[in-house]
Design an enzyme around this catalytic site. Structure first.
Site, short mmCIF file in Angstrom:
data_model
loop_
_atom_site.label_atom_id
_atom_site.label_comp_id
_atom_site.label_asym_id
_atom_site.label_seq_id
_atom_site.Cartn_x
_atom_site.Cartn_y
_atom_site.Cartn_z
N ASP A 106 1.51 -2.68 4.00
CA ASP A 106 1.23 -1.26 3.77
C ASP A 106 2.49 -0.43 3.98
OD1 ASP A 106 -0.06 1.09 3.26
OD2 ASP A 106 -1.30 1.07 5.06
N HIS A 107 2.90 0.29 2.95
CA HIS A 107 4.10 1.12 3.00
C HIS A 107 3.77 2.58 3.30
CE1 HIS A 107 7.93 2.90 1.21
NE2 HIS A 107 8.39 1.99 2.05
N SER A 108 2.49 2.90 3.48
CA SER A 108 2.11 4.28 3.78
C SER A 108 2.50 4.64 5.20
CB SER A 108 0.61 4.48 3.58
OG SER A 108 -0.13 3.70 4.51
N GLY A 122 0.83 -1.19 0.00
CA GLY A 122 0.00 0.00 0.00
C GLY A 122 0.88 1.25 0.00
#
Length: 369
Positions: A299-301, A160
């Site tokens: 998720d990389h957010s 993400g």
């Protein structure tokens, strides 16, 4: 006829019908209209209760339609809000004196080396002498060099990703420039013509490949006003500040307990922290408005949202909630926009308190004010 040519004709035809503030460089939404701000949230490939995904689907919201909406485009398409916004840069970067731009990323494109000495920050800005935009994002190896045109990296598909675009009047870019002194971003492509060098004093040093002077403090907090006079707060820290930005600074300064979403790499994540007056709770799982969900592991957010509806804080930025990130420079932009808050608070499906895993008391429902 190319997409770029069609876009130029479209802007030419549309320009006279736009309000004065919007006839200049700004964030562009999926309808091709200038907006004060927008936020994109790209989904990871791995999601529950769903068919296999491409890693290019995303939802978005903007100042005109401030609620999550599933995009009909993929994020790698020029028709996406990100593609349309960047087209302004790709069309004007050769204009020697009329625009300035900066691209920075700790993991730059074209197989350039990762930078451990600069900030853990990713973004780009484009401005003319009336206004411009600042984009903060989490996508590695992005955006491409101007001469390469718009594309989306394969390295940004699996996890993400989050993107926020903010339109600012010209006078705010001097403040943004001072914040970037603390970020010390890895600038890999830029152009700062002479008319802009007074406002972009520190960025032009980075653009020249020179070393920045030491920042006067380890932290800087400033208030920014968008083109439509909406208030955002910019938190920026240097690598000399070894405290976690979520626990030690943002939560205590804004006096709110935060739910934090960031990349949960195995062996690197931190536990929820209740040691100070205002607490940090690690999000474990994200849900979408379309009855799908995904693990924070994918998720990389990097964002956080107040656990209490009355506080209404949402922050989006650069740094993971991880031990090694406390020694990296970077920052966040924070807002009390109630629509942004409601949208992000509704995404929290599960989080850890300081003892065990808990389901959000709000479940899958948005908060009513």
């Amino acid at each position: 006829m190319t997409v770029r040519t069609l876009w130029s004709i479209y802007l030419l035809l549309l320009g006279p019908t736009l309000p004065l503030w919007a006839s200049h460089i700004s964030c562009i939404n999926e309808d091709g209209k200038p907006v004060d701000w927008y936020i994109l949230y790209k989904f990871p490939k791995h999601m529950s209760y769903d068919v296999a995904r491409t890693g290019l689907e995303y939802m978005f919201m903007d100042s005109v339609t401030p609620a999550w909406k599933l995009s009909k485009y993929f994020i790698n398409m020029t028709e996406s809000a990100l593609g349309q916004t960047l087209q302004q840069l790709y069309q004007t970067y050769e204009a020697k004196n009329s625009v300035a731009y900066v691209m920075y990323n700790d993991g730059p494109p074209n197989k350039m080396n990762y930078s451990w000495t600069h900030g853990h920050s990713k973004g780009f800005l484009l401005l003319e002498e009336s206004q411009g935009f600042w984009v903060i994002h989490s996508i590695p190896e992005f955006p491409p060099f101007p001469e390469d045109g718009f594309s989306y990296p394969s390295t940004g598909k699996s996890y993400g990703q989050a993107v926020i675009c903010l339109t600012f009047p010209y006078d705010q870019f001097a403040e943004i420039d001072r914040q970037l002194l603390y970020y010390n971003p890895n600038v890999y492509n830029c152009s700062i013509p002479k008319p802009f060098q007074g406002e972009l004093f520190y960025v032009q040093i980075l653009c020249a490949g020179s070393q920045l002077p030491p920042a006067p403090w380890n932290q800087s907090l400033v208030k920014l006003q968008s083109a439509k006079a909406e208030t955002f707060f910019s938190f920026a820290k240097t690598k000399c500040d070894h405290e976690d930005i979520y626990v030690a600074w943002m939560a205590q300064k804004l006096q709110t307990d935060f739910l934090v979403e960031s990349w949960q790499r195995k062996g690197h994540q931190l536990f929820s922290n209740c040691s100070l007056p205002y607490h940090i709770y690690n999000i474990n799982r994200i849900q979408t408005p379309w009855n799908t969900s995904f693990s924070s592991y994918y998720d990389h957010s990097k964002w956080c949202v107040s656990i209490r509806p009355e506080d209404q804080w949402t922050c989006i930025g650069d740094l993971n909630y991880a031990a090694q990130q406390s020694k990296r420079s970077g920052g966040f932009v924070c807002t009390q926009n109630r629509y942004i808050y409601t949208a992000f608070r509704s995404l929290v499906l599960h989080y850890y308190d300081c003892r065990e895993l808990h389901e959000s008391i709000y479940g899958s429902h948005s908060i009513v004010f």
